[in-house]
Design an enzyme around this catalytic site. Structure first.
Site, PDB file in Angstrom:
ATOM      1  N   CYS A  33       0.840  -1.200   0.000  1.00  0.00           N
ATOM      2  CA  CYS A  33       0.000   0.000   0.000  1.00  0.00           C
ATOM      3  C   CYS A  33       0.876   1.252   0.000  1.00  0.00           C
ATOM      4  O   CYS A  33       0.654   2.186  -0.776  1.00  0.00           O
ATOM      5  CB  CYS A  33      -0.921  -0.015   1.213  1.00  0.00           C
ATOM      6  SG  CYS A  33      -2.158   1.315   1.227  1.00  0.00           S
ATOM      7  N   CYS A  46      -1.114   8.075   7.667  1.00  0.00           N
ATOM      8  CA  CYS A  46      -2.458   7.735   7.195  1.00  0.00           C
ATOM      9  C   CYS A  46      -3.295   7.263   8.382  1.00  0.00           C
ATOM     10  O   CYS A  46      -2.803   6.544   9.260  1.00  0.00           O
ATOM     11  CB  CYS A  46      -2.374   6.629   6.143  1.00  0.00           C
ATOM     12  SG  CYS A  46      -1.508   7.118   4.632  1.00  0.00           S
ATOM     13  N   CYS A  91      -3.369   3.572   9.722  1.00  0.00           N
ATOM     14  CA  CYS A  91      -2.115   3.016  10.237  1.00  0.00           C
ATOM     15  C   CYS A  91      -1.480   3.902  11.295  1.00  0.00           C
ATOM     16  O   CYS A  91      -0.268   3.804  11.547  1.00  0.00           O
ATOM     17  CB  CYS A  91      -1.145   2.802   9.080  1.00  0.00           C
ATOM     18  SG  CYS A  91      -1.773   1.711   7.779  1.00  0.00           S
ATOM     19  N   CYS A 146       7.516   3.919   5.936  1.00  0.00           N
ATOM     20  CA  CYS A 146       6.745   3.719   4.713  1.00  0.00           C
ATOM     21  C   CYS A 146       7.641   3.344   3.541  1.00  0.00           C
ATOM     22  O   CYS A 146       7.165   2.832   2.523  1.00  0.00           O
ATOM     23  CB  CYS A 146       5.936   4.973   4.373  1.00  0.00           C
ATOM     24  SG  CYS A 146       6.948   6.419   4.001  1.00  0.00           S
TER      25      CYS A 146
END
Length: 258
Positions: free
Chosen positions: A140, A223, A226, A249
């Site tokens: 993602c 985000c 998360c 990330c």
């Protein structure tokens, strides 16, 4: 972190930057290393001014609107006014984060370009049979952040980030200036050797807008699926991808000068 001392003058690069797709020369990397070492004793303001002096108009800045990013954004109008600023808008950001963009623009006149992935959140989740962040957050992040920054890097020479060495073990060895192999850009980290206490002290003193979620128990904001609240005084990244080994990330790992 004051800007009292004269700003350093950026000397011309010792060797030309590599062409897209080419590996940097040893002379080019040696020049970056020398400049990084020279800037170790410079203030963040001096580093931002140096970056603009050397790399504008090809200089960009990526921000997720964290405290560090907001502090650097506050410097841009007077030190690096032509810097292109972008945010990787995954479609999963908190509303408070999106609102902060407008507050920054109102106070400093800095317009942050919100760069989005090719697929919207509904399209992306439909393609994968539901939210991919639940079972494969690495993919993602790659699809909705890394790929977007790869597009943003086209035509740029250098980019700035707000990461600090004391944020996590992954970031502990980040140079002030380095070659970012992942995005094929020079990477500049003006706050690399600053502490979180120094950053927040200056934010409060100068009235820099910041995300109100930090006052609600979120040490680090990414985000919303998360990101969770975390105990005060603990690991800054503790609320990110809670329950998973993942702490990054991917923007600042594997080729970002670390």
């Amino acid at each position: 972190m004051s800007a009292a001392r004269p700003l350093p003058i950026a000397p011309p690069p010792a060797a030309p930057a590599p062409a897209p797709g080419e590996a940097p020369s040893d002379a080019f990397l040696a020049d970056l290393a020398a400049e990084s070492q020279r800037l170790e004793t410079a203030t963040p303001d001096e580093i931002v001014a140096w970056a603009h002096d050397r790399y504008a108009p090809g200089l960009a800045m990526g921000t997720a609107f964290g405290p560090e990013g907001c502090l650097v954004l506050s410097m841009l109008p007077r030190l690096a006014p032509t810097t292109y600023v972008f945010n990787l808008d995954t479609g999963y950001q908190f509303q408070q984060t999106l609102d902060l963009r407008d507050r920054i623009a109102e106070k400093y006149g800095v317009e942050v370009d919100m760069l989005q992935p090719e697929l919207s959140v509904p399209e992306y989740e439909a393609l994968h049979g539901g939210p991919l962040y639940r079972d494969n957050p690495d993919q993602c992040c790659h699809d909705r952040k890394i790929k977007v920054l790869e597009r943003a890097a086209i035509g740029r020479t250098a980019w700035m980030s707000g990461i600090r060495r004391d944020q996590s073990p992954v970031r502990a060895k980040q140079p002030i200036v380095a070659w970012d192999r992942k995005f094929h850009l020079v990477k500049i980290s003006p706050l690399a050797n600053a502490s979180g206490k120094e950053v927040w002290s200056r934010i409060i003193k100068e009235g820099v807008p910041y995300n109100p979620l930090h006052d609600e128990g979120y040490p680090s904001v990414g985000c919303w699926p998360c990101t969770q609240k975390a105990d005060a005084g603990g690991d800054e990244r503790a609320g990110r991808w809670a329950g998973k080994a993942k702490t990054e990330c991917g923007l600042h790992t594997d080729g970002s000068g670390i």
